[in-house]
Design an enzyme around this catalytic site. Structure first.
Site, PDB file in Angstrom:
ATOM      1  N   ASN A   1       0.697  -0.871  20.555  1.00 36.46           N
ATOM      2  CA  ASN A   1       1.414  -1.830  19.727  1.00 36.46           C
ATOM      3  C   ASN A   1       2.552  -2.451  20.520  1.00 36.46           C
ATOM      4  OD1 ASN A   1       1.772  -2.934  16.964  1.00 36.46           O
ATOM      5  ND2 ASN A   1       3.780  -1.970  17.096  1.00 36.46           N
TER       6      ASN A   1
ATOM      7  N   ARG B   1       7.664   1.336  16.584  1.00 32.94           N
ATOM      8  CA  ARG B   1       6.817   1.399  15.377  1.00 32.94           C
ATOM      9  C   ARG B   1       5.599   2.279  15.618  1.00 32.94           C
ATOM     10  NH1 ARG B   1       5.260  -3.769  12.017  1.00 32.94           N
ATOM     11  NH2 ARG B   1       4.725  -2.113  10.567  1.00 32.94           N
TER      12      ARG B   1
ATOM     13  N   GLY C   1     -15.012  -7.136  10.274  1.00 32.59           N
ATOM     14  CA  GLY C   1     -14.191  -6.741   9.139  1.00 32.59           C
ATOM     15  C   GLY C   1     -14.863  -6.967   7.801  1.00 32.59           C
TER      16      GLY C   1
ATOM     17  N   GLY D   1      -2.188  -2.114  16.924  1.00 29.77           N
ATOM     18  CA  GLY D   1      -1.322  -2.368  15.776  1.00 29.77           C
ATOM     19  C   GLY D   1      -0.802  -1.073  15.187  1.00 29.77           C
ATOM     20  N   ALA D   2       0.342  -1.170  14.502  1.00 29.72           N
ATOM     21  CA  ALA D   2       0.949   0.020  13.896  1.00 29.72           C
ATOM     22  C   ALA D   2       1.423  -0.270  12.479  1.00 29.72           C
ATOM     23  CB  ALA D   2       2.114   0.506  14.767  1.00 29.72           C
TER      24      ALA D   2
ATOM     25  N   ASP E   1     -10.087   2.794   2.238  1.00 35.10           N
ATOM     26  CA  ASP E   1     -10.100   2.117   3.537  1.00 35.10           C
ATOM     27  C   ASP E   1     -10.910   2.906   4.563  1.00 35.10           C
ATOM     28  OD1 ASP E   1      -8.598  -0.282   3.105  1.00 35.10           O
ATOM     29  OD2 ASP E   1      -6.802   0.942   2.918  1.00 35.10           O
TER      30      ASP E   1
ATOM     31  N   LYS F   1       0.807  -1.227   0.000  1.00 34.67           N
ATOM     32  CA  LYS F   1       0.000   0.000   0.000  1.00 34.67           C
ATOM     33  C   LYS F   1       0.841   1.277   0.000  1.00 34.67           C
ATOM     34  CE  LYS F   1      -4.313  -1.684   2.036  1.00 34.67           C
ATOM     35  NZ  LYS F   1      -5.304  -1.448   3.097  1.00 34.67           N
TER      36      LYS F   1
END
Length: 280
Positions: free
Chosen positions: A165, A170, A243, A142-143, A116, A80
Site C-alpha cells: 500500500n 495504514r 470483480g 491496498g489497505a 465478501d 462496513k
C-alpha cells in the site's frame, strides 16, 4: 396468435424491503441483481439503494432497521466497519475482519455477517480453479475496506498475505488487526506471489513483469469488467479473475440472509454484462 403476457413484478403491502447502504451508491449493481431475482421468483419484495450522508445518517438507517422499517441491508464503503460495530451479534466471518457487508434486522436486534470472503472464493473457483490457497502467497494491493473484507477468508484458507500500500502506516495498522499471517511488503514481494489482488478503486501502478508465469491476477473492481490491470495481466498470459465474479459470488448469501430464502435460478453474469453493455 397474441403474444404471451409479460410477467409483472407485483409489490403489495406485505412486501419485504431490503437494500444497500453506501456513499456513493448510485454505481452499485446490487439493486440490479436482487430485483432481478425478486422478479424471477415472483417474490413480493423490493431492494433499494440508500445513500446516508455520513456516519450519523448510517446510524439512523440502522435505527430504522431496528424499528422494523427495513428487514436487512447490504453495506458497502465507507460503512462496513460501522455496520459491524452497530450489530448485537456477528458471524465468525464478520468478526475475522471487523467489518460487515450484511446486516439483518429481526425483533429489534441486528445481526452482522460478511459474504465478501464467499465472493472471493466463488470468483477464484470459477476463473482460477487450479489455484490452491493453502500456503499460497497473496499480495494484496491496498489497505482499505475492500482489502480488509477479502483478507479474512484468505487467511482462513491458509494463505499468507502481503499488503502492498502507498501508505505503509495504514498497511501496518491493517496487518496488526488481521494477525500473524499478514505482513507489510513492497514490490520485492511480487516475484513470490501466487495471487495478486487489486483492492484499490483505481488501477495499480505495479510491474506485472515481476510476476511468475503461473501467478493469478484478480481485480475487485468491475467497471469495466476487464480493467486495464486485468488487460495488462492477460497480455502477459496470466490467469485473471474479475470483480464481477466476486460480486455475483457474494450476492447469493446476501439474498438468502436479507429475504430469508435462496434466490431463484438466473444467469446473473449474462444479465449483468448486458446491463453494463459488455461482452467479457
Amino acid at each position: 396468435m397474441s403474444p404471451s403476457p409479460v410477467h409483472q413484478h407485483r409489490i403489495t403491502g406485505a412486501a419485504q424491503l431490503a437494500g444497500i447502504a453506501g456513499q456513493p451508491v448510485a454505481h452499485s449493481l446490487s439493486p440490479v441483481i436482487h430485483n432481478a431475482w425478486l422478479q424471477a421468483g415472483n417474490i413480493d419484495g423490493a431492494y433499494m439503494p440508500f445513500a446516508p450522508r455520513d456516519a450519523a445518517g448510517f446510524e439512523t438507517l440502522v435505527a430504522a432497521g431496528r424499528a422494523g422499517l427495513v428487514q436487512g441491508l447490504n453495506v458497502t464503503a465507507p460503512f462496513k466497519e460501522q455496520a459491524f460495530a452497530s450489530a448485537d451479534e456477528a458471524s465468525a466471518a464478520a468478526r475475522a475482519t471487523g467489518s460487515a457487508n450484511i446486516l439483518v434486522f429481526e425483533d429489534g436486534r441486528v445481526r452482522a455477517d460478511s459474504s465478501d470472503g464467499v465472493g472471493v472464493f466463488y470468483a477464484l473457483a470459477e476463473q482460477a480453479p487450479e489455484l490452491a490457497l493453502k500456503g499460497a502467497v497473496v499480495v494484496l494491493l491496498g489497505a482499505g475496506g475492500a482489502a480488509r473484507a477479502g483478507a479474512g477468508a484468505l487467511i482462513e484458507a491458509g494463505a499468507e498475505i502481503r499488503i502492498l500500500n502507498r501508505s505503509r502506516e495504514r498497511a501496518e495498522a491493517l496487518a496488526a488487526d488481521l494477525g500473524p499471517a499478514v505482513s507489510v511488503a513492497d514490490e520485492a514481494a511480487l516475484p513470490e506471489a501466487d495471487l495478486v489482488i487489486n483492492a484499490l478503486s483505481v488501477s495499480p501502478a505495479i510491474d506485472l513483469s515481476a510476476l511468475k508465469p503461473g501467478a493469478v491476477v484478480m481485480d475487485m473492481t468491475y467497471k469495466p469488467v476487464v480493467t486495464p490491470f486485468l488487460a495488462a495481466a492477460r497480455a502477459r498470459g496470466l490467469t485473471t479473475v474479475d470483480g464481477l465474479a466476486m460480486l455475483i459470488g457474494q450476492a447469493t448469501p446476501s439474498f438468502t440472509a436479507l429475504f430469508r430464502r435462496p434466490p431463484p435460478p438466473l444467469d446473473l453474469r449474462a444479465l449483468l454484462l448486458a446491463h453494463l453493455g459488455e461482452t467479457a
